[in-house]
Structure formats: structure tokens, C-alpha cells
Design a protein around this motif. Structure first.
Motif, mmCIF file in Angstrom:
data_model
loop_
_atom_site.group_PDB
_atom_site.id
_atom_site.type_symbol
_atom_site.label_atom_id
_atom_site.label_comp_id
_atom_site.label_asym_id
_atom_site.label_seq_id
_atom_site.Cartn_x
_atom_site.Cartn_y
_atom_site.Cartn_z
ATOM 1 N N UNK A 75 3.569 90.945 20.222
ATOM 2 C CA UNK A 75 2.163 91.276 19.971
ATOM 3 C C UNK A 75 1.720 90.769 18.600
ATOM 4 N N UNK A 76 2.229 89.596 18.209
ATOM 5 C CA UNK A 76 1.854 88.989 16.948
ATOM 6 C C UNK A 76 2.610 89.500 15.732
ATOM 7 N N UNK A 77 3.447 90.507 15.899
ATOM 8 C CA UNK A 77 4.213 91.067 14.782
ATOM 9 C C UNK A 77 5.609 90.463 14.768
ATOM 10 N N UNK A 78 6.062 90.061 13.577
ATOM 11 C CA UNK A 78 7.382 89.449 13.438
ATOM 12 C C UNK A 78 8.471 90.513 13.558
ATOM 13 N N UNK A 79 9.482 90.205 14.391
ATOM 14 C CA UNK A 79 10.632 91.091 14.560
ATOM 15 C C UNK A 79 11.808 90.515 13.780
ATOM 16 N N UNK A 80 12.616 91.382 13.214
ATOM 17 C CA UNK A 80 13.803 90.948 12.476
ATOM 18 C C UNK A 80 15.019 91.115 13.391
ATOM 19 N N UNK A 81 15.508 89.975 13.890
ATOM 20 C CA UNK A 81 16.671 89.987 14.779
ATOM 21 C C UNK A 81 17.859 89.351 14.073
ATOM 22 N N UNK A 82 19.043 89.833 14.394
ATOM 23 C CA UNK A 82 20.255 89.185 13.909
ATOM 24 C C UNK A 82 20.422 87.867 14.668
ATOM 25 N N UNK A 83 21.231 86.943 14.168
ATOM 26 C CA UNK A 83 21.463 85.695 14.914
ATOM 27 C C UNK A 83 21.978 85.937 16.338
ATOM 28 N N UNK A 123 26.894 95.549 25.879
ATOM 29 C CA UNK A 123 26.086 96.768 25.973
ATOM 30 C C UNK A 123 25.510 97.169 24.623
ATOM 31 N N UNK A 124 26.329 97.075 23.568
ATOM 32 C CA UNK A 124 25.883 97.461 22.234
ATOM 33 C C UNK A 124 24.800 96.520 21.723
ATOM 34 N N UNK A 125 24.976 95.229 21.928
ATOM 35 C CA UNK A 125 23.986 94.264 21.453
ATOM 36 C C UNK A 125 22.681 94.408 22.224
ATOM 37 N N UNK A 126 22.758 94.636 23.516
ATOM 38 C CA UNK A 126 21.542 94.839 24.307
ATOM 39 C C UNK A 126 20.841 96.116 23.855
ATOM 40 N N UNK A 127 21.587 97.158 23.572
ATOM 41 C CA UNK A 127 20.991 98.404 23.091
ATOM 42 C C UNK A 127 20.243 98.159 21.776
ATOM 43 N N UNK A 128 20.875 97.436 20.843
ATOM 44 C CA UNK A 128 20.230 97.134 19.559
ATOM 45 C C UNK A 128 18.977 96.277 19.750
ATOM 46 N N UNK A 129 19.068 95.278 20.641
ATOM 47 C CA UNK A 129 17.917 94.415 20.898
ATOM 48 C C UNK A 129 16.776 95.203 21.520
ATOM 49 N N UNK A 130 17.090 96.087 22.458
ATOM 50 C CA UNK A 130 16.048 96.910 23.075
ATOM 51 C C UNK A 130 15.333 97.781 22.045
ATOM 52 N N UNK A 131 16.073 98.297 21.071
ATOM 53 C CA UNK A 131 15.446 99.113 20.026
ATOM 54 C C UNK A 131 14.401 98.319 19.256
ATOM 55 N N UNK A 132 14.577 97.012 19.191
ATOM 56 C CA UNK A 132 13.654 96.168 18.425
ATOM 57 C C UNK A 132 12.499 95.622 19.249
ATOM 58 N N UNK A 133 12.694 95.418 20.548
ATOM 59 C CA UNK A 133 11.640 94.764 21.340
ATOM 60 C C UNK A 133 10.936 95.684 22.329
ATOM 61 N N UNK A 134 11.506 96.826 22.614
ATOM 62 C CA UNK A 134 10.927 97.711 23.628
ATOM 63 C C UNK A 134 10.124 98.828 22.974
#
Length: 155
Positions: A75-83, A123-134
Motif C-alpha cells: 500500500x505504498x509503505x516500505x517494508x523492512x525484510x531480511x534478505x 515455517x519460522x520464516x513464513x511466520x516472520x514474513x506474514x507478520x510483516x505483510x499481513x
């Protein structure tokens, strides 16, 4: 642009040639009108969710991944993701709607030649990613679980 071949050619060689030349679907005559409409709607649903933007960007709804700047926006906002999170999201966005197994992810995102063993990495990486994008990670809109099989981007 989705391509559906509607033809009277029913030989296996013709069908395979159609797919090799880029067709998304191949329908032979005679066909049922309702089936044709359903196939068109399915392809439009799948392709309208994924759009490629100018430059090297992948987008799925309001989630945009820029390959050149390695920036992800929602939504136009920058997300901080790990590599690793970026690579995982990139893999999903290259395969929207496709179910991928944990083994496939370990092989294609982590680079493990013989995936197996501890699936907690995925599972852990998907959980972390979901916390950032969902908006609500417990009810994911983007990365969905296919119970007992794997995950997919979208429905």
C-alpha cells in the motif's frame, strides 16, 4: 496477456505445440459454452492478480517487490525484510496461485540440494514474513497455507 487456443485440432501433437508456443489453455471443438466461460474466468482471475510493472518489479494486489532496489512496498509503505524473507517473497511472487511444498522452498529459496529434515526453517520464516505483510497474520491474505501440502501466494 492470457492466451486460450480454441481449435478443432485434437491431436496430442497439436495440443502440445499450442502449449509450447505459450498458450495458457487449449480448448477443442466442440466445446460447452459454460465451460469456455469458466476457463476464461479462471485465467483472468489468475492473471489479473499478478501484474508486472515497469522495470523489474513484481506485484500482487498492493504488494510490490522491486528486484533492482530490493525494496518491498505494501500500500505504498516500505517494508523492512531480511534478505531471506525477500527471497521467499520473490519466489512466491514468481509463482502466484501455485501450491509449493516446504521441500520446494528449501531447495529453491534456501538452496538445499537434498531438502529434508527440519521444516521449521520454512515455517519460522513464513511466520516472520506474514507478520510483516499481513494485516492479520492469523488470517493471511497473501501467503496461504495449503494444509498438509505447503503454501501459495493468494487463493
Amino acid at each position: 496477456i492470457p492466451i486460450i487456443l480454441l481449435t478443432a485440432k485434437t491431436r496430442e501433437e497439436d495440443i502440445l505445440e499450442g502449449f509450447r508456443n505459450g498458450a495458457d489453455d487449449y480448448i477443442t471443438k466442440p466445446f460447452r459454452a459454460k465451460e469456455l466461460v469458466a476457463r476464461i474466468e479462471a485465467i483472468l482471475h489468475r492473471t489479473r492478480r499478478q501484474r508486472v510493472q515497469a522495470g523489474r518489479q513484481l506485484a500482487y494486489d498492493e504488494l510490490v517487490l522491486d528486484l533492482d532496489t530490493r525494496r518491498v512496498t505494501l500500500d505504498g509503505k516500505i517494508l523492512r525484510l531480511t534478505p531471506l524473507e525477500f527471497q521467499l517473497l520473490h519466489y512466491f511472487m514468481q509463482n502466484p496461485g501455485d501450491m509449493v511444498t516446504k521441500e520446494e522452498l528449501l531447495e529453491n529459496v534456501w538452496g538445499y540440494l537434498k531438502p529434508g529434515g527440519n521444516m521449521n526453517l520454512v515455517e519460522t520464516t513464513i511466520r516472520r514474513l506474514r507478520l510483516k505483510i499481513e494485516a492479520d497474520p492469523s488470517m493471511p491474505r497473501y501467503i496461504q497455507t495449503v494444509w498438509g501440502r505447503g503454501y501459495r501466494l493468494g487463493s
